[in-house]
Design a protein around this motif. Structure first.
Motif, short mmCIF file in Angstrom:
data_model
loop_
_atom_site.label_atom_id
_atom_site.label_comp_id
_atom_site.label_asym_id
_atom_site.label_seq_id
_atom_site.Cartn_x
_atom_site.Cartn_y
_atom_site.Cartn_z
N ASN A 83 -5.28 0.99 -10.26
CA ASN A 83 -5.55 -0.02 -11.29
C ASN A 83 -4.84 0.31 -12.60
O ASN A 83 -4.22 -0.55 -13.24
CB ASN A 83 -7.06 -0.12 -11.53
CG ASN A 83 -7.71 -1.16 -10.65
OD1 ASN A 83 -7.37 -1.29 -9.49
ND2 ASN A 83 -8.67 -1.90 -11.19
N SER A 127 0.18 -2.19 -5.51
CA SER A 127 -0.83 -3.21 -5.22
C SER A 127 -1.26 -3.17 -3.76
O SER A 127 -2.45 -3.25 -3.44
CB SER A 127 -0.29 -4.60 -5.57
OG SER A 127 -0.07 -4.73 -6.95
N GLY A 128 -0.28 -3.06 -2.86
CA GLY A 128 -0.61 -3.02 -1.44
C GLY A 128 -1.41 -1.79 -1.07
O GLY A 128 -2.41 -1.88 -0.33
N ARG A 167 -3.24 0.05 -3.06
CA ARG A 167 -4.57 -0.06 -3.68
C ARG A 167 -5.48 -0.97 -2.87
O ARG A 167 -6.67 -0.68 -2.68
CB ARG A 167 -4.41 -0.60 -5.11
CG ARG A 167 -5.72 -0.72 -5.87
CD ARG A 167 -5.54 -1.42 -7.18
NE ARG A 167 -5.04 -2.79 -7.01
CZ ARG A 167 -5.04 -3.72 -7.97
NH1 ARG A 167 -5.48 -3.40 -9.17
NH2 ARG A 167 -4.57 -4.93 -7.73
N TYR A 168 -4.93 -2.07 -2.35
CA TYR A 168 -5.73 -3.00 -1.55
C TYR A 168 -6.27 -2.32 -0.29
O TYR A 168 -7.46 -2.44 0.03
CB TYR A 168 -4.90 -4.22 -1.17
CG TYR A 168 -5.59 -5.15 -0.21
CD1 TYR A 168 -6.54 -6.07 -0.65
CD2 TYR A 168 -5.31 -5.09 1.16
CE1 TYR A 168 -7.19 -6.90 0.24
CE2 TYR A 168 -5.96 -5.92 2.06
CZ TYR A 168 -6.90 -6.83 1.59
OH TYR A 168 -7.55 -7.65 2.48
N ARG A 221 -8.93 0.24 -1.17
CA ARG A 221 -10.12 -0.45 -1.66
C ARG A 221 -10.93 -1.03 -0.50
O ARG A 221 -12.16 -0.92 -0.47
CB ARG A 221 -9.70 -1.55 -2.63
CG ARG A 221 -10.83 -2.39 -3.17
CD ARG A 221 -10.30 -3.35 -4.21
NE ARG A 221 -11.16 -4.50 -4.37
CZ ARG A 221 -10.90 -5.50 -5.20
NH1 ARG A 221 -9.80 -5.48 -5.93
NH2 ARG A 221 -11.71 -6.52 -5.29
N MET A 222 -10.24 -1.64 0.47
CA MET A 222 -10.93 -2.19 1.64
C MET A 222 -11.55 -1.07 2.47
O MET A 222 -12.64 -1.22 3.03
CB MET A 222 -9.96 -2.99 2.49
CG MET A 222 -9.50 -4.31 1.88
SD MET A 222 -10.88 -5.45 1.51
CE MET A 222 -11.07 -5.20 -0.26
N THR A 243 -15.38 -6.08 -6.29
CA THR A 243 -14.53 -7.06 -6.97
C THR A 243 -14.82 -7.09 -8.47
O THR A 243 -13.91 -7.07 -9.31
CB THR A 243 -14.74 -8.46 -6.37
OG1 THR A 243 -14.36 -8.44 -4.99
CG2 THR A 243 -13.91 -9.50 -7.11
#
Length: 576
Positions: A43, A90-91, A93-94, A97-98, A152
């Motif tokens: 982030n 971004s990818g 981190r996604y 995070r998932m 979120t």
């Protein structure tokens, strides 16, 4: 509920904190915090790249204004590098995070599922009149929504705060040398663009809350009516044959329509409240785009500011304003999250207070003993009406006892009390620590293989030959070749066949103390006599306590306990 009438108070925040911190202080805390730190680092990296892109805007637009081709192509090269890193971070981190969300949901599900099933809480909650509706839906759906919405909102808030700090410095610096121009008057206010964004966001937040405060109780109610509708659909599916035989499809259709109408009616109210918030947010967002340009336009048109700086100010202002508007943009998500957390904290408190509520209701002293015994056992209905008073019972090894009485006299309730399920009782109950088996009138058959259904709930290793032999003994020879067949056996087998499966379980378990709650009621009398004779022959040392109405059962029992349903009882020998 009063809790649904406002978004937050100190008690509500404390409950949410307890709900949230459990995982982060659990045995998985090290891996959880490691994943969280990595995601937060992603982030911060995204915000840093956004700051770099803000500076890039100035050089890029200045190159366009000055027709500077080399600077233009150099800016595009810089953009390519920044964009590539942005996409990669971004990818990654996604994905992380998932992964964190799945691990969190898995841990919570195990915890809540265990708490709900432990010590028969799922049954006791219903008995004590818990206000928690559809606990299964709270475990399956609300925990999923909670982890998704919490992550979120938390990462969105962290991103907004980081963006706010970063771009506030930029915006303050860009506006430090610019005066606020209103008509022909200039005002020198340090960082006036920052203060303008702050005032604009605070005003918008206050108006959003005033417009959308009804969303929280409406989201809570929506969760309730949706869960109620799903539960009734599931209930119909579990009783298809009964409904079909009664010809009750039209009645069920009407009942389901009524419940679905509650879903739609509440959804309409949600739409109206959401529409108001959404319309305000749309207008708020559109106006915020032009506010910085209107503010510095006099300077730009006086040729005291290059085009690149104008674009940089506009971008920085909107970044600060967006960060400050987190509450506005996320208001509907916050309302939905608040409803979910309210349902989960309500469920948590119900589970945590269950034991205390049971202790307040029950006055039964329970202990272990070599054989089942009761002393001055009294049982009542939830409204306080007596079913049984002062029962003294001492069961001997190999004994057989028939419990009889009119419907509603408390026969099944007596077995529930002995099993520790019925709390509305007083006196003493002693049971052996093992070798005890209670068999309900309607046996539970899990969806799975026939082998699993026969061995439920203990899944010990038993040979195919032994299982097939038991099936033959209880009259289910036709199923001998289907041990590995996966079915919904509750729907596949008739009531009598299901009870034969229950008798097969008894023969496989070989309990020393057996309690049967009308376990043969769906069978014809000859079959009932055959199965009881089988139990007596195969389990001669087992004590059998049965509930039944048929006089033929008396032939298999040496004593009878007669209940009158008003507290009275009579224990007598049955003539041979």
């Amino acid at each position: 509920m009063n809790d649904t009438q406002h978004a937050f108070d100190r008690a509500a925040l404390a409950r949410v904190w307890r709900l949230t911190r459990a995982y982060w202080t659990s045995e998985e805390k090290l891996s959880a915090w490691a994943l969280l730190i990595i995601v937060l680092t992603g982030n911060f990296t995204i915000v840093y790249l956004t700051v770099r892109l803000n500076s890039w805007y100035r050089g890029f637009y200045d190159a366009l204004q000055n027709y500077d081709a080399p600077a233009f192509w150099a800016a595009l090269g810089t953009f390519g590098i920044l964009a590539s890193v942005f996409i990669l971070v971004s990818g990654t981190r996604y994905l992380l995070r998932m992964w964190l969300r799945i691990r969190w949901r898995t841990w919570l599900t195990k915890r809540y599922q265990h708490a709900w099933l432990h010590d028969k809480a799922f049954y006791r909650m219903k008995l004590v009149g818990s206000a928690v509706d559809n606990p299964d839906q709270r475990i399956a759906d609300d925990l999923n929504s909670f982890t998704e919405q919490t992550m979120t909102l938390v990462f969105g808030l962290v991103n907004s705060v980081t963006t706010l700090v970063s771009f506030s410095v930029i915006l303050w610096g860009l506006s430090s040398t610019l005066p606020l121009t209103i008509g022909d008057t200039q005002f020198h206010i340090p960082g006036f663009l920052f203060w303008g964004a702050l005032v604009y966001a605070v005003l918008g937040t206050w108006l959003t809350h005033r417009i959308g405060h009804a969303l929280i109780p409406l989201n809570f109610q929506q969760e309730r009516v949706e869960a109620d509708y799903r539960f009734n659909l599931m209930r119909l599916r579990e009783n298809l044959e009964s409904v079909a035989l009664y010809g009750g499809e039209q009645v069920e259709d009407g009942r389901l329509r009524t419940r679905f109408r509650r879903v739609i009616d509440n959804y309409h109210r949600l739409i109206i409240a959401g529409f108001k918030v959404d319309m305000f947010n749309a207008g708020y967002s559109q106006v915020s785009v032009i506010v910085p340009y209107l503010t510095v336009a006099p300077f730009y048109f006086a040729t005291k500011m290059p085009f690149g700086q104008l674009m940089q100010i506009g971008n920085a202002f909107n970044r600060v304003q967006d960060a400050m508007s987190f509450f506005i943009d996320s208001y509907q998500n916050i309302a939905a999250w608040r409803a979910v957390t309210l349902r989960l904290t309500q469920f948590t408190e119900a589970l945590e207070s269950l034991e205390a509520r049971i202790d307040d209701i029950s006055q039964v002293e329970r202990s272990s003993a070599p054989r089942p015994q009761t002393e001055t056992l009294g049982i009542r209905r939830p409204d306080g009406e007596a079913l049984l008073d002062g029962l003294d019972l001492d069961l001997q090894p190999g004994e057989s006892l028939l419990i009889s009485g009119a419907s509603g006299s408390g026969k099944s309730t007596l077995l529930r009390t002995l099993a520790g399920l019925w709390p509305y009782a007083k006196g003493r109950v002693r049971l052996p620590g093992d070798g005890v088996l209670f068999v309900p009138q309607k046996p539970y058959l899990p969806i799975g293989t026939l082998r699993e259904a026969l061995l439920y709930p203990q899944q010990q290793t038993v040979s195919d030959d032994a299982l097939q032999a038991v099936l033959a003994e209880v009259g289910l020879e036709r199923l001998a070749g289907q041990l590995e067949t996966v079915e919904d056996w509750q729907q596949t087998l008739s009531g009598g066949e299901q009870q034969r499966v229950a008798f097969a379980r008894i023969l496989l378990r070989r309990p020393r103390w057996l309690f049967l709650d009308e376990a043969s009621s769906a069978l014809d009398e000859p079959s009932e006599q055959t199965l009881y004779a089988l139990l007596r022959a195969r389990l001669p040392e087992t004590t059998i306590v049965s509930i039944g109405h048929r006089s033929t059962l008396a032939a298999f029992h040496r004593r009878r306990l007669q209940l009158d349903g008003r507290g009275g009882w009579q224990l007598a020998d049955v003539p041979a």
